[in-house]
Design a protein around this motif. Sequence first.
Motif, short mmCIF file in Angstrom:
data_model
loop_
_atom_site.label_atom_id
_atom_site.label_comp_id
_atom_site.label_asym_id
_atom_site.label_seq_id
_atom_site.Cartn_x
_atom_site.Cartn_y
_atom_site.Cartn_z
N CYS A 281 0.84 -1.19 0.00
CA CYS A 281 0.00 0.00 0.00
C CYS A 281 0.88 1.25 0.00
O CYS A 281 2.00 1.22 0.51
CB CYS A 281 -0.90 0.01 1.23
SG CYS A 281 -2.02 -1.40 1.30
N GLY A 282 0.36 2.33 -0.59
CA GLY A 282 1.08 3.61 -0.58
C GLY A 282 2.49 3.47 -1.12
O GLY A 282 2.72 2.89 -2.19
N THR A 283 3.44 3.96 -0.35
CA THR A 283 4.84 3.93 -0.78
C THR A 283 5.36 2.52 -1.01
O THR A 283 6.14 2.25 -1.93
CB THR A 283 5.70 4.67 0.26
OG1 THR A 283 5.55 6.06 0.05
CG2 THR A 283 7.15 4.31 0.19
N ALA A 284 4.89 1.59 -0.21
CA ALA A 284 5.32 0.19 -0.37
C ALA A 284 4.86 -0.35 -1.72
O ALA A 284 5.55 -1.16 -2.34
CB ALA A 284 4.75 -0.66 0.76
N SER A 328 5.85 -4.28 3.20
CA SER A 328 5.30 -3.40 4.22
C SER A 328 6.39 -2.98 5.20
O SER A 328 7.12 -3.81 5.71
CB SER A 328 4.18 -4.11 5.00
OG SER A 328 3.72 -3.28 6.05
N GLN A 329 6.46 -1.66 5.46
CA GLN A 329 7.42 -1.16 6.45
C GLN A 329 7.00 -1.65 7.84
O GLN A 329 7.72 -2.32 8.55
CB GLN A 329 7.45 0.38 6.39
CG GLN A 329 8.48 1.08 7.24
CD GLN A 329 8.21 1.04 8.76
OE1 GLN A 329 9.03 0.54 9.49
NE2 GLN A 329 7.06 1.50 9.17
N SER A 330 5.75 -1.37 8.19
CA SER A 330 5.29 -1.66 9.55
C SER A 330 4.96 -3.14 9.74
O SER A 330 5.00 -3.65 10.85
CB SER A 330 4.02 -0.85 9.83
OG SER A 330 3.01 -1.27 8.90
N THR A 333 -0.05 -3.31 8.21
CA THR A 333 -1.05 -2.66 7.36
C THR A 333 -2.20 -3.61 7.05
O THR A 333 -2.00 -4.63 6.38
CB THR A 333 -0.39 -2.15 6.07
OG1 THR A 333 0.61 -1.19 6.44
CG2 THR A 333 -1.39 -1.49 5.15
N VAL A 379 5.91 9.73 9.75
CA VAL A 379 4.79 9.11 9.02
C VAL A 379 5.16 8.90 7.54
O VAL A 379 4.91 7.86 6.97
CB VAL A 379 3.51 9.95 9.14
CG1 VAL A 379 2.45 9.49 8.16
CG2 VAL A 379 2.98 9.90 10.56
N ALA A 380 5.82 9.88 6.96
CA ALA A 380 6.22 9.76 5.56
C ALA A 380 7.38 8.77 5.44
O ALA A 380 8.44 8.99 6.03
CB ALA A 380 6.62 11.12 4.99
N SER A 381 7.17 7.70 4.72
CA SER A 381 8.20 6.66 4.62
C SER A 381 9.29 7.08 3.64
O SER A 381 9.01 7.52 2.54
CB SER A 381 7.56 5.35 4.13
OG SER A 381 8.55 4.34 4.09
N LYS A 465 5.05 11.93 -1.52
CA LYS A 465 5.79 12.55 -0.41
C LYS A 465 5.41 14.02 -0.28
O LYS A 465 5.15 14.53 0.81
CB LYS A 465 7.31 12.41 -0.61
CG LYS A 465 7.84 11.03 -0.27
CD LYS A 465 7.78 10.64 1.17
CE LYS A 465 6.77 9.55 1.45
NZ LYS A 465 6.99 8.29 0.81
N GLU A 468 1.84 14.29 1.08
CA GLU A 468 1.70 13.82 2.48
C GLU A 468 2.09 14.88 3.50
O GLU A 468 1.43 15.08 4.50
CB GLU A 468 2.61 12.62 2.72
CG GLU A 468 2.08 11.29 2.31
CD GLU A 468 2.97 10.19 2.86
OE1 GLU A 468 2.70 9.73 3.97
OE2 GLU A 468 3.95 9.84 2.18
C1 AGP Z 1 4.13 6.55 3.07
O1 AGP Z 1 4.87 7.66 3.32
C2 AGP Z 1 2.92 6.44 3.85
N1 AGP Z 1 3.18 6.48 5.22
C3 AGP Z 1 2.04 5.28 3.46
O2 AGP Z 1 1.71 5.40 2.11
C4 AGP Z 1 2.65 3.90 3.70
O3 AGP Z 1 3.63 3.65 2.75
C5 AGP Z 1 1.54 2.85 3.57
O4 AGP Z 1 0.58 3.11 4.56
C6 AGP Z 1 2.09 1.43 3.73
O5 AGP Z 1 2.63 1.28 4.99
P1 AGP Z 1 3.50 -0.03 5.30
O6 AGP Z 1 4.72 0.01 4.44
O7 AGP Z 1 3.81 0.08 6.76
O8 AGP Z 1 2.62 -1.21 4.98
#
Ligand code: AGP
Length: 588
Positions: A281-284, A328-330, A333, A379-381, A465, A468
């Motif tokens: 999702c999003g940046t990922a 996914s960073q976190s 999601t 928040v901004a990845s 970016k 956001e």
């Molecule tokens: C990116 O800057 C945002 N925070 C958002 O698009 C993010 O990339 C998206 O919510 C996915 O998050 P994740 O990588 O933790 O799954």
Amino acid sequence: MEYRGYDSYGFCVFNGDKSPFLHKKTGKISDVESELSNLDVPGCAGLAHTRWATTGGVTEENAHPHFDCRKEIFVVHNGIIENYRELKEQLSQEGHKFSSETDTEVIAHLVEKFLENKNEDGQKRSLEEAVAEALKLVKGTYGILVMSKSEPQKIVAARLSSPLLIGVNDDEYIIASDPVAIAPYAKKIVNLDDYEIAVITPDKLSLARERSAEDLEYTSQEVERGDYDHFMLKEIMEEPEAVENAIRGRLMPEVGSVKFGGLENSAEKLRSLDRLLLIGCGTAHYAAMVGEYMLEEYAGIKCETDVGSEFRYRKPIVDDKTGAIFISQSGETADTLACLRELKQKGVTSIGITNAIGSTQSRETSTGIYTRSGPEIAVASTKAFIGQVATMAMLTVYLGRQREMSLVTGSRIVSELDRVPELGRQILAKREEIKKLVEKYKGYRDFWYIGRKYNAPIALEGALKLKEISYLHAEGVPGGELKHGSLALVDKDFPTIAICPSDSVYEKMVSNIHEVKARGGLVIAIATQGNEDIKNIVDDVIYIPKTLEMLTPLLAAIPLHLFAYYMAIALGRDVDRPRNLAKSVTVE
Ligand code: AGP
């Protein structure tokens, strides 16, 4: 938890069997921090919550903790109770009085109900037994903590899908939705499993599945801003290091390949795959799109990317030769996790590319790779994106070498990847130039970002970016798409950022730049060091060092992240905690 994004917050502190101190407010904690720190609130157990409104408006009543009719039971919750309306209707008919619009409050009243009536042996239930009964009726996702006035030294914790972990110290337990909130206080953690209920008292942590606490990967330094004004700048400055961490101990230049400890047991299965679904999702998702170009061109694997929130409602055609990569960073999601669970059900091999260690995605994927970018707080990845793209490049070599990719090609990519951190530092060393450029462009309200092939997703990333954190209107489009409509918006008030390194589609990008210039548009080019000609056709140039075409996204993203950062600063935005956004979107 502030960095995860919120619109209101609250806490309650228990001090023996006295009524707990309750504080709920809308707005930012920082606004009342001094007032709060002067509060004298004795107690050694409590609950706190930052709310991102889903069910019910942003009001003090809807802030957590929520409580039952007699303010005996207190609940904080991360997630969504999907069947709360029926439960609320039922409980209201039974005489329960509700004081908020939220889904969460039904949990407090359900616990109250099951504490009131006896269990099947006619015995009074304990708090944890009442919570267990309540959760049998709940549909949805939850990370919850429950306390009661009658047992002021007990916290009952439970989770289903939403993250919940317990920091363990000799003399205290700290329960949180995120390791970042625990890192400054504890070095050991226990991750709660789905459907697990934990009971925490000052001297004991009782778990359904007894297990020892594991080391917390994050140090308190890592989760602190240090000398930087903002976490986002700190994390942009750590982008070269993110590549270094991702490649450390994984590159094998001698055989032109890459090794991943986490994939060893599934190497044969991965070799048998002939199609990959890439989901994020999003940046990922943008990292997935870059990965798609890489895997098709260099590993010869059919790929398809999609955003999690759409893919989860598609009816994908898959077979035993289909694999799925979840980025996914976190690792928390909700939309991406839903796709993972859906495809696992269909027997699809799931590969996780995750940053947050011990997160749900890393525990539910059958195999995976950590990007090792370290905790990302803003928040901004930024650095996590770079770590994801570097990992996609390595995965391309790993899968490519299992297939047709030659030793020479593999070695070329691996040795060039090893140079990227140094090249990234060269760009960061020139960040003042980008800061100056922002001064020139901070008056504009609309921006185009254009790129082609590997940098078409980077145009989307750059635009996201800027949106956001600066709240300016920005759109990323593949360069070749401009003439199919978007060109109508180009004029002197709508600058364009053209990502045009000297690669196989450079000439195509130059014609797109001419299209914009012909309509009076201003153009900032992201171009390769040594390309002097570009200066004659654009208004401003940001140079990036030369590298392989497939790796240019790792360099082109850095000035775009800086441009967005300095623009947000110039416009006085809350860079690390932009409005309306959360760092990890754990609800659908
Ligand atoms: C990116 O800057 C945002 N925070 C958002 O698009 C993010 O990339 C998206 O919510 C996915 O998050 P994740 O990588 O933790 O799954």
